[in-house]
Design a protein around this motif. Structure first.
Motif, short mmCIF file in Angstrom:
data_model
loop_
_atom_site.label_atom_id
_atom_site.label_comp_id
_atom_site.label_asym_id
_atom_site.label_seq_id
_atom_site.Cartn_x
_atom_site.Cartn_y
_atom_site.Cartn_z
N PRO A 285 26.01 117.51 -33.42
CA PRO A 285 25.92 118.50 -34.51
C PRO A 285 25.15 119.82 -35.12
CG PRO A 285 24.83 116.12 -35.13
CD PRO A 285 25.61 116.13 -33.38
N GLU A 286 24.37 119.27 -33.82
CA GLU A 286 23.91 121.57 -33.68
C GLU A 286 24.99 121.83 -32.68
OE1 GLU A 286 20.57 122.49 -33.68
OE2 GLU A 286 20.66 124.31 -33.04
N TYR A 287 25.49 121.36 -31.56
CA TYR A 287 26.67 122.37 -31.24
C TYR A 287 27.90 122.54 -32.26
CZ TYR A 287 31.05 122.80 -28.64
OH TYR A 287 32.90 123.71 -28.49
N VAL A 288 27.75 121.49 -33.15
CA VAL A 288 28.95 122.23 -34.38
C VAL A 288 28.50 123.78 -35.72
CG1 VAL A 288 30.28 121.40 -36.89
CG2 VAL A 288 29.36 119.95 -34.74
N LEU A 289 27.54 123.27 -35.87
CA LEU A 289 25.97 124.42 -36.16
C LEU A 289 26.92 125.22 -35.49
CD1 LEU A 289 22.52 123.18 -37.58
CD2 LEU A 289 24.55 124.19 -39.02
N ASN A 290 26.21 126.07 -34.09
CA ASN A 290 26.86 126.66 -33.29
C ASN A 290 27.90 127.38 -33.45
OD1 ASN A 290 23.93 126.85 -32.16
ND2 ASN A 290 24.68 125.87 -30.38
N ARG A 291 28.76 126.17 -33.74
CA ARG A 291 30.35 126.85 -34.39
C ARG A 291 30.67 127.30 -35.01
NH1 ARG A 291 33.93 128.03 -31.66
NH2 ARG A 291 35.68 127.28 -32.68
N ILE A 292 29.50 126.87 -35.99
CA ILE A 292 30.12 127.34 -37.66
C ILE A 292 29.17 128.67 -37.48
CG2 ILE A 292 29.00 127.63 -39.84
CD1 ILE A 292 28.50 123.99 -39.85
N HIS A 293 28.27 129.85 -36.67
CA HIS A 293 27.38 130.46 -36.38
C HIS A 293 28.86 131.49 -35.31
CE1 HIS A 293 24.14 130.07 -39.44
NE2 HIS A 293 23.73 128.96 -38.33
N THR A 302 28.58 136.91 -43.51
CA THR A 302 26.86 136.53 -43.92
C THR A 302 26.81 136.30 -44.65
OG1 THR A 302 27.53 138.77 -45.11
CG2 THR A 302 27.43 139.33 -42.43
N ASP A 303 27.35 135.54 -45.40
CA ASP A 303 26.63 134.61 -46.82
C ASP A 303 26.88 132.62 -46.51
OD1 ASP A 303 26.17 133.62 -48.84
OD2 ASP A 303 26.82 134.14 -49.82
N LEU A 304 25.61 131.92 -46.07
CA LEU A 304 25.97 130.76 -45.58
C LEU A 304 26.48 129.71 -47.22
CD1 LEU A 304 23.03 129.98 -43.17
CD2 LEU A 304 25.82 129.47 -43.16
N SER A 305 26.27 130.03 -47.54
CA SER A 305 26.14 129.77 -48.97
C SER A 305 28.26 129.42 -49.65
CB SER A 305 24.92 130.09 -50.54
OG SER A 305 26.50 131.36 -50.78
N ARG A 306 28.49 130.67 -48.20
CA ARG A 306 30.11 130.18 -48.64
C ARG A 306 30.83 129.32 -47.40
NH1 ARG A 306 31.96 131.70 -53.22
NH2 ARG A 306 33.93 131.11 -52.15
N VAL A 307 29.99 128.99 -46.71
CA VAL A 307 30.43 127.68 -46.27
C VAL A 307 29.76 126.02 -46.50
CG1 VAL A 307 29.66 126.65 -43.61
CG2 VAL A 307 29.18 129.09 -44.25
N GLY A 308 31.17 124.70 -46.43
CA GLY A 308 30.57 124.15 -47.03
C GLY A 308 31.15 123.20 -45.87
N LEU A 364 35.88 123.29 -53.12
CA LEU A 364 36.61 124.47 -52.19
C LEU A 364 36.45 125.94 -52.80
CD1 LEU A 364 40.45 122.41 -51.32
CD2 LEU A 364 37.64 122.91 -49.60
N ASN A 365 36.51 126.11 -54.11
CA ASN A 365 36.64 127.03 -55.23
C ASN A 365 35.84 127.64 -54.70
OD1 ASN A 365 38.80 127.27 -56.78
ND2 ASN A 365 38.02 126.27 -58.61
N ASP A 366 34.29 127.13 -54.29
CA ASP A 366 32.77 128.18 -53.89
C ASP A 366 32.73 128.70 -52.92
OD1 ASP A 366 32.40 127.62 -56.66
OD2 ASP A 366 30.63 126.11 -56.60
N ILE A 367 33.75 128.08 -51.94
CA ILE A 367 33.54 128.12 -50.58
C ILE A 367 34.32 128.93 -49.63
CG2 ILE A 367 31.62 126.40 -49.72
CD1 ILE A 367 34.13 124.81 -48.67
N ASP A 368 34.55 129.65 -47.98
CA ASP A 368 35.51 130.26 -47.69
C ASP A 368 35.13 129.41 -46.04
OD1 ASP A 368 35.77 132.72 -49.55
OD2 ASP A 368 34.36 133.45 -48.35
N LEU A 369 34.65 128.84 -45.77
CA LEU A 369 34.46 128.39 -44.76
C LEU A 369 35.15 126.46 -44.62
CD1 LEU A 369 35.00 127.52 -41.80
CD2 LEU A 369 32.44 128.77 -41.43
N VAL A 370 35.62 126.05 -44.80
CA VAL A 370 35.31 124.41 -44.58
C VAL A 370 35.22 124.07 -43.45
CG1 VAL A 370 36.24 122.54 -45.80
CG2 VAL A 370 37.42 124.92 -46.38
N VAL A 371 34.31 122.83 -43.17
CA VAL A 371 34.07 122.32 -42.31
C VAL A 371 33.96 121.08 -42.23
CG1 VAL A 371 32.48 121.88 -40.26
CG2 VAL A 371 32.22 123.85 -41.38
N ILE A 372 35.61 120.37 -41.45
CA ILE A 372 36.01 119.26 -41.26
C ILE A 372 34.92 118.44 -40.99
CG2 ILE A 372 37.64 117.13 -41.73
CD1 ILE A 372 39.27 120.08 -42.06
N MET A 373 33.95 117.45 -41.38
CA MET A 373 33.46 116.34 -40.21
C MET A 373 33.46 115.34 -40.40
SD MET A 373 30.72 118.28 -39.68
CE MET A 373 29.05 117.26 -38.97
#
Ligand code: SAJ
Length: 406
Positions: A285-293, A302-308, A364-373
């Motif tokens: 999970p920490e590795y995925v967080l790093n990949r997100i960054h 720059t806006d984490l609120s656009r990540v889901g 999906l409307n509220d985000i730009d980056l989708v992380v499929i978990m």
């Protein structure tokens, strides 16, 4: 009559299966809300074929109660949590179920423990409870361990078809219990001793955990040098003696992410490979967080609120969130005091985390980056909705242009 103690993920389907194959069954659970729900004709979790099996078992006379029954056969299927620090099992639910059985059962009753326990638990904790009461094992009470092996997501099928292990002190008692399970189980049933049965169950899950850790480590190596881990695993698996599992965002559920720790907790100096493997899985999970960054940087975001995060459950098409990688990721994020990410899961109707959505389109409307978990069927069937998004696919479910993998 068989009294099943504990009507959770394993106890309920087992009770239903026995009841719909000619056995008289009463299900007992100390949680009276759960008993009320079952008596109202509703199941308590989602699983393919469970509702139909439930209906059949009701028609065949199964009943549910909070009372322990006076009978000759009990199947105990209660939780066995573990202590996250000592890595040891907490056998208290099993012990108290056995004690409660002893308060009502006639002498000579058979008590089958289905709950997964760490090897040696029955010798160390259960036998002394019985002996301290002045009961003679093998005469006044017969102990059996029949660990369950069914996989969430395919439980009903696996209950019917999996091979099983039955551990008993007395072979003839083991054979008697084998006959009970044979009423529905079409697989082979091996009768062995209790210690062996305990060990085989934990070893099976440990084997899977180590294999997943290997895949996760490969994913990290491949990402480091820009290689395609999935292509590599696919080709390796064409070798007749290689069978590597799939990397993912972490290992959840109450089995693979827990049982191997029992061995580490009990044999700390003898479990180097297992210990390291569990740590690799826990690091994902920490590795995925790093990949997100990394991906955000790559895309000048720059806006984490656009990540889901898509998916909250521990794996696809189940409604179970125990030890889920998404929950672990959110926990890690909280520790970094970061703004909570948006989350959505079609299987989770209640709000269990901050920023949780209940509609895919709104999410999906509220985000730009989708992380499929989690690779739920829903997302596989709605790939077109991800076309305009940046996607981090941790489960290899999609093949899109702006896609990143682990
Ligand atoms: N996972 C991966 N990669 C894979 C396979 C699984 O990352 O290639 C992850 C899943 O996403 C999930 C976790 O591992 O987070 C565990 O899922 P799982 O499907 O491997 O297993 P469980 O925990 O649902 O069920 C396991 C099964 N054990 C084995 O296959 C050896 C099941 O048969 C057991 O009955 C169950 O544990 C149990 O109750 O012990």
């Amino acid at each position: 009559m068989i009294n099943i103690i504990g009507l959770g993920y394993i106890g309920l389907p087992t009770a239903l299966m026995l009841a719909s194959h000619g056995q008289k069954v009463v299900g007992t659970d100390y949680n009276s809300d759960l008993v009320t729900t079952l008596n109202a004709g509703k199941t308590t979790f989602k699983e393919d074929g469970l509702d139909e099996l439930f209906q059949k078992a009701l028609d065949d006379g199964i009943t549910f109660t909070s009372e322990y029954q006076v009978t000759d056969t009990y199947i105990v299927s209660v939780p066995t949590p573990y202590d996250k620090f000592s890595k040891k099992i907490d056998p208290s639910y099993v012990i108290s179920a056995v004690k409660d059985v002893m308060n009502v059962c006639p002498k000579g009753a058979i008590v089958v423990i289905e709950s997964t326990v760490s090897p040696g638990t029955i010798d160390k904790y259960v036998r002394p409870e019985i002996e301290n009461k002045g009961w003679k094992l093998g005469e006044d009470i017969h102990l059996v361990h029949a660990p369950e092996r069914i996989i969430p997501g395919n439980m009903v099928y696996e209950l019917l078809h999996n091979n099983r292990t039955i551990g008993a002190d007395d072979k003839s008692v083991g054979e008697k219990v084998k006959e009970i399970y044979s009423s529905f189980c079409q697989g082979d049933i091996v009768v062995t001793d209790i210690r062996t049965a305990e060990m085989t169950k934990v070893v099976e899950n440990t084997f899977r955990a180590v294999n997943i850790a290997f895949a996760n480590e490969l994913a990290k190596i491949c990402h480091h040098d820009n290689m395609d881990v999935y292509e590599i695993i696919k080709i390796c698996n064409m070798h007749p003696r290689v069978n590597i599992l799939q990397p993912g965002p972490g290992v959840g559920g109450h089995c693979i992410s827990v049982d191997p720790w029992f061995l580490v907790g009990d044999y700390p100096s003898l479990t180097k490979v297992i210990n390291e493997s569990m740590q690799v899985n826990d690091s994902m999970p920490e590795y995925v967080l790093n990949r997100i960054h990394e991906i955000m940087q790559d895309n000048n975001m720059t806006d984490l609120s656009r990540v889901g995060l898509y998916g909250l459950t521990y794996k696809e098409n189940v409604d179970d969130c125990r030890e889920s990688p998404t929950l672990q990721l959110l926990e890690n994020q909280k520790r970094h005091l970061a703004q909570p990410l948006k989350v959505y899961d079609p299987f989770i109707k209640k709000d269990i985390v901050d920023n949780q959505y209940h509609n895919l389109d709104e999410f999906l409307n509220d985000i730009d980056l989708v992380v499929i978990m989690v690779g739920h069927n829903e997302i596989r069937e709605n790939m077109d909705k991800l076309m305009s998004k940046i996607v981090l696919d941790t489960r290899k479910v999609c093949d899109l242009p702006k896609k990143y993998s682990l």
